[in-house]
Write an enzyme that holds these catalytic residues in place. Structure first.
Site, short mmCIF file in Angstrom:
data_model
loop_
_atom_site.label_atom_id
_atom_site.label_comp_id
_atom_site.label_asym_id
_atom_site.label_seq_id
_atom_site.Cartn_x
_atom_site.Cartn_y
_atom_site.Cartn_z
N GLY A 71 0.81 -1.22 0.00
CA GLY A 71 0.00 0.00 0.00
C GLY A 71 0.84 1.27 0.00
O GLY A 71 0.54 2.23 -0.70
N THR A 72 1.91 1.27 0.78
CA THR A 72 2.76 2.45 0.88
C THR A 72 3.37 2.79 -0.48
O THR A 72 3.36 3.95 -0.92
CB THR A 72 3.88 2.22 1.91
OG1 THR A 72 3.26 1.93 3.17
CG2 THR A 72 4.80 3.41 2.04
N ASN A 151 -8.19 4.11 8.40
CA ASN A 151 -7.68 2.92 9.06
C ASN A 151 -7.71 2.99 10.59
O ASN A 151 -7.52 1.99 11.26
CB ASN A 151 -6.25 2.64 8.59
CG ASN A 151 -5.36 3.86 8.69
OD1 ASN A 151 -5.66 4.91 8.11
ND2 ASN A 151 -4.29 3.77 9.45
N SER A 199 -3.56 -3.11 -0.93
CA SER A 199 -2.50 -3.87 -0.28
C SER A 199 -3.01 -5.26 0.06
O SER A 199 -4.16 -5.42 0.49
CB SER A 199 -2.05 -3.15 0.99
OG SER A 199 -1.08 -3.93 1.67
N ALA A 200 -2.18 -6.28 -0.13
CA ALA A 200 -2.63 -7.67 0.08
C ALA A 200 -2.77 -8.03 1.56
O ALA A 200 -3.69 -8.74 1.94
CB ALA A 200 -1.65 -8.64 -0.60
N HIS A 201 -1.86 -7.53 2.41
CA HIS A 201 -1.85 -8.05 3.79
C HIS A 201 -2.96 -7.50 4.68
O HIS A 201 -3.09 -7.90 5.83
CB HIS A 201 -0.47 -7.87 4.44
CG HIS A 201 -0.15 -6.49 4.91
ND1 HIS A 201 -0.11 -6.15 6.24
CD2 HIS A 201 0.18 -5.37 4.22
CE1 HIS A 201 0.22 -4.88 6.34
NE2 HIS A 201 0.40 -4.38 5.14
N THR A 237 11.97 -7.37 -10.87
CA THR A 237 11.36 -8.70 -11.03
C THR A 237 10.13 -8.82 -10.15
O THR A 237 10.16 -8.45 -8.98
CB THR A 237 12.38 -9.80 -10.68
OG1 THR A 237 13.53 -9.61 -11.52
CG2 THR A 237 11.81 -11.19 -10.88
N CYS A 327 3.61 4.02 17.40
CA CYS A 327 4.21 4.03 18.73
C CYS A 327 5.71 4.23 18.54
O CYS A 327 6.41 3.33 18.15
CB CYS A 327 3.93 2.70 19.41
SG CYS A 327 4.47 2.62 21.10
C1 LIG Z 1 -1.85 -0.38 5.89
C2 LIG Z 1 -2.24 0.81 5.11
C3 LIG Z 1 -1.37 1.37 4.17
C4 LIG Z 1 0.02 0.84 3.94
O1 LIG Z 1 0.01 -0.42 3.30
P1 LIG Z 1 1.31 -1.35 3.41
O2 LIG Z 1 0.99 -2.49 2.49
O3 LIG Z 1 1.40 -1.77 4.84
O4 LIG Z 1 2.47 -0.55 2.97
C5 LIG Z 1 -1.79 2.48 3.47
N1 LIG Z 1 -3.01 3.01 3.67
C6 LIG Z 1 -3.88 2.50 4.56
C7 LIG Z 1 -5.21 3.13 4.72
C8 LIG Z 1 -3.52 1.39 5.32
O5 LIG Z 1 -4.38 0.90 6.22
#
Ligand SMILES: *Cc1c(COP(=O)(O)O)cnc(C)c1O
Length: 383
Positions: A71-72, A151, A199-201, A237, A327
């Site tokens: 996501g970042t 978030n 983002s996948a996680h 890659t 934190c």
């Molecule tokens: C977690 C999150 C991100 C960052 O995603 P990562 O895959 O952890 O880099 C960006 N935006 C929001 C709203 C998120 O919750």
């Protein structure tokens, strides 16, 4: 000891089917998707089929998706990529004061490069007001970046209305949809959005992989230079196993969206009901919007105590929740989101984010609510 994970907004457990798919790729395939031999072609097929699957789920063309490292990276690629492709035109950006740091810190960097950034305020529920967006627009505005849903408090933003404002003026609109994915049905082509981060996680997929949706016709300068992967928009890659897992995770999320929503709403209501029973309605405050929220994020303040004490006590009981803010070196910073919502000090300093999903049960929520009541009574007796 109990072990209850209520921090799904930070990261989620991998779905067993996702792990299985990744294992299959990691043990059975090792070619480079850019190689022309059979091993390469097989890798390329794996990446393409994940891309096709995700595009189908998200209602876009496969070539509108670029795989990233999460996501970042998607947020950074969207902002820097779109702006550098535009160089020469205006230098004004509009975003909100409650964005993820991936957007906020990118904007601070852009300010150093000479861009002017408006950080829109939010109301006490964490929502951006359309009038504020309208009033912030100038002749110089070239990009608006507003998250789909927050978030920390789960508040869903009026993305369609903001997107229409942007579209009417030819302004690029980026949406960080990392938390919305899997919780709200998303169809890229039905939204007035040009760029969207995923983002996948956060959806029971692997960490370190994500995607950026780039509407056809939107130009994007790459952030890193190297190979010609991802149609020259993201060199390097491909993370083949990660991408395969991401594809699987998106597919599962799309197929079970309603189920997940119902499950999360049930967990949420159970939690609130037990807290009300144990503590009384007036002993806690729910932060966020009363109706426009993500079911899996519940931000609650317990004004009798402070965030750190409660989190520590919960951790000792095996319950993992979060303050919602970063934190840093042991000292708890007050959340920029709750601050932007202009909540009173005792509400700000006693907020906890509970976020739940796969693997959580009503028993988890009952147990946690009861533990909170016990902890608060114990703390009160001590003071
Ligand atoms: C977690 C999150 C991100 C960052 O995603 P990562 O895959 O952890 O880099 C960006 N935006 C929001 C709203 C998120 O919750």
């Amino acid at each position: 000891m109990n072990s209850i994970y209520l921090d799904h907004a930070a990261s989620t457990p991998i779905h067993p089917q996702v792990a299985e798919e990744m294992m299959k790729v990691m043990t059975g395939q090792f070619g480079n998707a850019s190689s022309v031999h059979a091993f390469g072609r097989s890798a390329k097929r794996t990446v393409s089929s994940a891309r096709d699957m995700i595009a189908k789920s998200l209602g876009c063309h496969p070539d509108e998706l670029v795989f990233t490292g999460g996501g970042t990276e998607s947020d950074n690629l969207a902002l820097f990529g779109a702006l550098s492709a535009l160089s020469g035109s205006g230098k004004h950006i509009i975003t909100s004061s409650i964005e993820h740091h991936a957007v906020l810190h990118a904007c601070e960097e852009l300010e150093k490069l000479g861009y002017r950034v408006t950080y829109l305020p939010v109301d006490s529920t964490g929502r951006v007001q359309i009038e504020d967006v309208e009033n912030a627009l100038t002749e110089e505005t070239v990009l608006i970046s507003i998250m789909y849903a927050n978030n920390e408090v789960g508040t869903v933003q009026p993305i369609t209305e903001i997107g229409e404002l942007a579209r009417n003026r030819g302004i690029i609109f980026h949406v960080d949809a990392v938390q919305a994915l899997g919780a709200i049905p998303i169809s890229c082509h039905d939204l007035p959005v040009d760029l969207m981060s995923f983002s996948a996680h956060k959806i029971n997929g692997p960490q370190g992989v994500g995607a950026l949706y780039i509407r056809r016709g939107i130009h994007l300068a790459p952030r890193q230079h190297g190979g010609l992967q991802e149609k020259k928009r993201r060199a390097g890659t491909e993370n083949m196993a990660g991408i395969a897992g991401f594809g699987q995770a998106v597919q599962i999320a799309a197929a079970h969206l309603k189920e997940r929503r119902d499950h999360d709403l049930m967990l949420r209501h159970t939690f609130i009901r037990i807290l009300e029973q144990e503590l009384g309605k007036d002993s806690f405050i729910i932060n966020g919007h009363p109706s426009e929220f993500l079911p899996h994020i519940l931000n609650i303040s317990f004004p009798d105590t402070d965030t750190e004490t409660l989190l520590m006590n919960l951790d000792m009981e095996g319950i993992a929740a979060a303050s919602g803010s970063a934190c840093t070196s042991g000292s708890l910073e007050v959340s920029h989101v709750l601050q932007a919502m202009k909540l009173p000090q005792n509400v700000l300093r006693s907020a906890i984010r509970f976020s739940f999903g796969l693997g959580n049960t009503t028993e988890d929520m009952e147990y946690t609510a009861q533990k909170i009541a016990t902890i608060l009574r114990r703390l009160r007796n001590r003071s």
